[in-house]
Design an enzyme around this catalytic site. Structure first.
Site, PDB file in Angstrom:
ATOM      1  CB  THR A   1      -0.983  -0.043   1.655  1.00  0.00           C
ATOM      2  OG1 THR A   1      -1.776  -1.037   0.949  1.00  0.00           O
ATOM      3  CG2 THR A   1      -1.838   1.488   2.018  1.00  0.00           C
TER       4      THR A   1
ATOM      5  CE1 TYR B   1      -2.066  -4.730   5.476  1.00  0.00           C
ATOM      6  CE2 TYR B   1      -1.340  -4.190   3.305  1.00  0.00           C
ATOM      7  CZ  TYR B   1      -1.830  -3.322   4.595  1.00  0.00           C
ATOM      8  OH  TYR B   1      -1.575  -2.434   4.141  1.00  0.00           O
TER       9      TYR B   1
ATOM     10  CE  LYS C   1       0.999  -3.770   6.855  1.00  0.00           C
ATOM     11  NZ  LYS C   1       0.882  -2.868   5.556  1.00  0.00           N
TER      12      LYS C   1
ATOM     13  CB  ILE D   1       4.978  -4.049   8.295  1.00  0.00           C
ATOM     14  CG1 ILE D   1       5.635  -5.358   8.567  1.00  0.00           C
ATOM     15  CG2 ILE D   1       5.282  -3.996   6.233  1.00  0.00           C
ATOM     16  CD1 ILE D   1       4.397  -6.996   7.029  1.00  0.00           C
TER      17      ILE D   1
END
Length: 300
Positions: free
Chosen positions: A47, A136, A164, A206
């Protein structure tokens, strides 16, 4: 003991030139700076890397640059996610060929699959590559939540090694940790929640902020890893205004503006992202000034 994809991984921005092309020299500089600051792994083409506006070939090229510059000194967790399972599989296979150490795969967005659809999507990706995969979950962007029960099912697959978590839901994260195997990694996807996530059993972060302040983010997480939460909280509290201002507009607009002010890259975005508005820019600059971050990040 730290294993690959624990500690702090930087969700790398993708630097562009003013003509819109990828600034390959800047990619290399940023990776060097991250490694010199002690970052534990890097994660390009997510992203924060503006992946939706990168072509398939550009994603491969960025990861090639990062792998080449990292030279095995830190693992490279490359972004390969999307709403078309076949396309994600193709990208994951190519990233494996160019030397990525793992795949970070965001949940399909827009088409809003069921939990069974999410399971089968990730199962198909896992069967297509030998690389470790980190799920994610960012429902605020994708419109779908990867529920704890689905993460638990996926954790039974050999090469799905972690998640994540950017749902902001600490209870859900606790449920995940209670349901998965002991070596399954839960990583915070939100800088402001990182210390809290470490406290419940998370294994790292992250980070968006570490693009600009990698050494400081590493220090926070390493303190938490040692169980020194008092010291981790103090540093976190000092840096919190920067962690928050990075989301005054859509990520990565603020962090790229901050990095440009710090002399790390040209301030360039790809549409539909644009430079921050004047009010947002004023807030970003004030935080940088207050924390004395301007002038502290000379090019390397």
């Amino acid at each position: 003991m730290r294993t690959p994809f624990t500690g702090v991984g930087t969700a790398l921005v993708t630097p562009f030139k003013t003509d819109g092309s990828i600034d390959e020299a800047a990619v290399r500089r940023l990776v060097r700076r991250q490694i010199e600051a002690g970052i534990h792994f890097v994660s390009p083409c997510g992203t924060t890397g503006e992946a939706p506006t990168l072509s398939h070939g550009e994603k491969i090229r960025v990861v090639q640059l990062v792998v080449d510059e990292a030279r095995g000194r830190v693992p490279v967790l490359a972004g390969a996610g999307g709403y078309d399972t076949r396309a994600v599989i193709e990208l994951a296979r190519e990233l494996e060929r160019v030397g990525a150490d793992g795949i970070l795969s965001v949940t399909p967005y827009y088409n809003r699959p069921t939990q069974e659809g999410l399971f089968q999507h990730y199962q198909a990706i896992a069967e297509s590559t030998s690389l470790p995969i980190v799920l994610y979950n960012v429902p605020g962007r994708t419109g779908v939540n990867l529920e704890a029960v689905t993460v638990a099912r996926l954790s039974a697959l050999r090469n799905i090694v972690g998640v994540k978590e950017a749902s902001g839901n600490i209870v859900q994260m606790s449920e995940i940790l209670a349901a998965v195997r002991d070596d399954f990694l839960l990583l915070s996807g939100d800088d402001p929640l990182a210390v809290a996530v470490m406290a419940i059993g998370g294994r790292g972060l992250i980070s968006v902020a570490s693009n600009a302040v990698p050494a400081e983010m590493v220090q926070i997480i390493e303190l938490a890893e040692k169980g020194d939460f008092a010291a981790a909280r103090r540093l976190h509290a000092w840096l919190l205004p920067f962690l928050q201002v990075n989301f005054v507009e859509a990520n990565p607009i603020p962090v790229k503006a901050a990095m440009a002010a710090m002399g790390l890259l040209e301030e360039a975005y790809r549409l539909p992202l644009v430079s921050p508005g004047s009010a947002a820019r004023d807030r970003i600059m004030k935080v940088l000034q207050d924390l004395k971050l301007l002038g502290s990040a000379a090019r390397v």
